[in-house]
Every structure is written in structure tokens, then in C-alpha cells.
Design a protein around this motif. Structure first.
Motif, PDB file in Angstrom:
ATOM      1  N   MET A   1       1.460 -22.598  -4.136  1.00  0.00           N
ATOM      2  CA  MET A   1       0.418 -21.910  -3.394  1.00  0.00           C
ATOM      3  C   MET A   1       0.999 -21.461  -2.062  1.00  0.00           C
ATOM      4  O   MET A   1       1.533 -22.242  -1.298  1.00  0.00           O
ATOM      5  N   LEU A   2       0.884 -20.181  -1.841  1.00  0.00           N
ATOM      6  CA  LEU A   2       1.385 -19.570  -0.615  1.00  0.00           C
ATOM      7  C   LEU A   2       0.258 -19.514   0.406  1.00  0.00           C
ATOM      8  O   LEU A   2      -0.870 -19.165   0.080  1.00  0.00           O
ATOM      9  N   THR A   3       0.561 -19.868   1.653  1.00  0.00           N
ATOM     10  CA  THR A   3      -0.427 -19.754   2.733  1.00  0.00           C
ATOM     11  C   THR A   3       0.140 -18.801   3.780  1.00  0.00           C
ATOM     12  O   THR A   3       1.288 -18.941   4.197  1.00  0.00           O
ATOM     13  N   VAL A   4      -0.668 -17.809   4.159  1.00  0.00           N
ATOM     14  CA  VAL A   4      -0.255 -16.836   5.176  1.00  0.00           C
ATOM     15  C   VAL A   4      -1.351 -16.731   6.227  1.00  0.00           C
ATOM     16  O   VAL A   4      -2.518 -16.969   5.950  1.00  0.00           O
ATOM     17  N   ASN A   5      -0.934 -16.367   7.448  1.00  0.00           N
ATOM     18  CA  ASN A   5      -1.953 -16.195   8.478  1.00  0.00           C
ATOM     19  C   ASN A   5      -2.587 -14.812   8.350  1.00  0.00           C
ATOM     20  O   ASN A   5      -2.097 -13.945   7.643  1.00  0.00           O
TER      21      ASN A   5
ATOM     22  N   GLU B   1       0.456  -7.643  -5.235  1.00  0.00           N
ATOM     23  CA  GLU B   1       1.481  -7.419  -6.260  1.00  0.00           C
ATOM     24  C   GLU B   1       2.041  -8.748  -6.759  1.00  0.00           C
ATOM     25  O   GLU B   1       2.253  -8.935  -7.962  1.00  0.00           O
ATOM     26  N   ALA B   2       2.267  -9.692  -5.859  1.00  0.00           N
ATOM     27  CA  ALA B   2       2.778 -11.012  -6.249  1.00  0.00           C
ATOM     28  C   ALA B   2       1.772 -11.732  -7.144  1.00  0.00           C
ATOM     29  O   ALA B   2       2.149 -12.391  -8.120  1.00  0.00           O
ATOM     30  N   ILE B   3       0.489 -11.576  -6.850  1.00  0.00           N
ATOM     31  CA  ILE B   3      -0.560 -12.171  -7.681  1.00  0.00           C
ATOM     32  C   ILE B   3      -0.574 -11.495  -9.052  1.00  0.00           C
ATOM     33  O   ILE B   3      -0.601 -12.151 -10.094  1.00  0.00           O
ATOM     34  N   GLU B   4      -0.558 -10.160  -9.071  1.00  0.00           N
ATOM     35  CA  GLU B   4      -0.596  -9.403 -10.327  1.00  0.00           C
ATOM     36  C   GLU B   4       0.588  -9.726 -11.229  1.00  0.00           C
ATOM     37  O   GLU B   4       0.452  -9.798 -12.447  1.00  0.00           O
ATOM     38  N   ASN B   5       1.767  -9.900 -10.633  1.00  0.00           N
ATOM     39  CA  ASN B   5       2.978 -10.168 -11.411  1.00  0.00           C
ATOM     40  C   ASN B   5       3.121 -11.628 -11.806  1.00  0.00           C
ATOM     41  O   ASN B   5       4.060 -11.998 -12.496  1.00  0.00           O
TER      42      ASN B   5
ATOM     43  N   GLU C   1       2.745 -15.544  -7.806  1.00  0.00           N
ATOM     44  CA  GLU C   1       1.892 -16.489  -7.082  1.00  0.00           C
ATOM     45  C   GLU C   1       0.599 -16.648  -7.867  1.00  0.00           C
ATOM     46  O   GLU C   1       0.053 -15.672  -8.381  1.00  0.00           O
ATOM     47  N   GLN C   2       0.099 -17.864  -7.966  1.00  0.00           N
ATOM     48  CA  GLN C   2      -1.170 -18.111  -8.632  1.00  0.00           C
ATOM     49  C   GLN C   2      -2.340 -17.910  -7.680  1.00  0.00           C
ATOM     50  O   GLN C   2      -3.429 -17.536  -8.085  1.00  0.00           O
TER      51      GLN C   2
ATOM     52  N   LYS D   1      -9.161 -17.148  -0.073  1.00  0.00           N
ATOM     53  CA  LYS D   1      -8.165 -17.340  -1.122  1.00  0.00           C
ATOM     54  C   LYS D   1      -8.074 -16.055  -1.939  1.00  0.00           C
ATOM     55  O   LYS D   1      -9.082 -15.487  -2.344  1.00  0.00           O
ATOM     56  N   LEU D   2      -6.863 -15.606  -2.177  1.00  0.00           N
ATOM     57  CA  LEU D   2      -6.593 -14.437  -3.002  1.00  0.00           C
ATOM     58  C   LEU D   2      -6.117 -14.957  -4.357  1.00  0.00           C
ATOM     59  O   LEU D   2      -5.121 -15.676  -4.436  1.00  0.00           O
ATOM     60  N   VAL D   3      -6.860 -14.622  -5.414  1.00  0.00           N
ATOM     61  CA  VAL D   3      -6.532 -15.106  -6.755  1.00  0.00           C
ATOM     62  C   VAL D   3      -6.599 -13.935  -7.739  1.00  0.00           C
ATOM     63  O   VAL D   3      -7.287 -12.947  -7.483  1.00  0.00           O
ATOM     64  N   PRO D   4      -5.920 -14.042  -8.879  1.00  0.00           N
ATOM     65  CA  PRO D   4      -5.977 -12.947  -9.861  1.00  0.00           C
ATOM     66  C   PRO D   4      -7.326 -12.904 -10.559  1.00  0.00           C
ATOM     67  O   PRO D   4      -8.002 -13.921 -10.716  1.00  0.00           O
TER      68      PRO D   4
END
Length: 91
Positions: free
Chosen positions: A1-5, A18-22, A25-26, A39-42
Motif C-alpha cells: 500500500m502506497l501512501t502519498v501526501n 495508471e499504477a492502480i489500473e496496471n 498498486e492495489q 483511498k484510491l482503489v481500482p
């Protein structure tokens, strides 16, 4: 799980999506002042998991008895008459 500000998320949103789509990243957690805020999820296609629909169909049809082909076709003449077969239809 990636955390970004928040700032980094705004700057690189298309890369994160794009990372989520590919599948790289989950999920991506977006933090504001160091605290998780979103939270950004697919989005998974609804048609992938049809087991609940199939199960519901099996349950709905559980009390129906099966028919042989001969039993199923036995009412053909009666059904044809109900639809007016032979009455000016060219038969």
C-alpha cells in the motif's frame, strides 16, 4: 500500500491511477498533514464475479422440476393454436 501526501497526489494523479489500473498498486492512500484522508482503489467490473447471481438463480429455480424433451414439446400444438397458427398464416 502506497501512501502519498495531498500535494504529491495532485501532482501525479495520472501516474497513481495508471499504477492502480496496471495492478502495480492495489490501493493508494492519500494523506493530509500526515493523516490518511482518502483511498484510491481500482474499480472492478461487476461482471467478473457472477457467483451471487448464479446462486440466486439456482435458489429461484430450486423447486422447478425438469422436463424431458418429449414432455416439453407435448404442448406444441396447443401453443400453436393459441397463437393462431393455421389461421391465415400460410400453414
Amino acid at each position: 500500500m502506497l501512501t502519498v501526501n495531498m500535494h504529491d497526489a495532485k501532482s501525479s494523479l495520472s501516474k497513481l491511477v495508471e499504477a492502480i489500473e496496471n495492478g502495480e498498486e492495489q490501493e493508494v492512500v492519500i494523506a493530509r498533514n500526515g493523516k490518511p484522508a482518502a483511498k484510491l482503489v481500482p474499480i472492478l467490473p461487476a461482471s467478473k464475479d457472477v457467483s451471487k447471481r448464479i446462486g440466486a438463480g439456482k435458489a429461484a429455480l430450486a423447486n422447478w422440476r425438469s422436463f424431458s424433451l418429449d414432455e416439453f414439446n407435448a404442448a406444441d400444438d396447443e401453443i400453436a393454436q393459441l397463437f393462431g397458427a393455421g389461421e391465415g398464416s400460410g400453414e
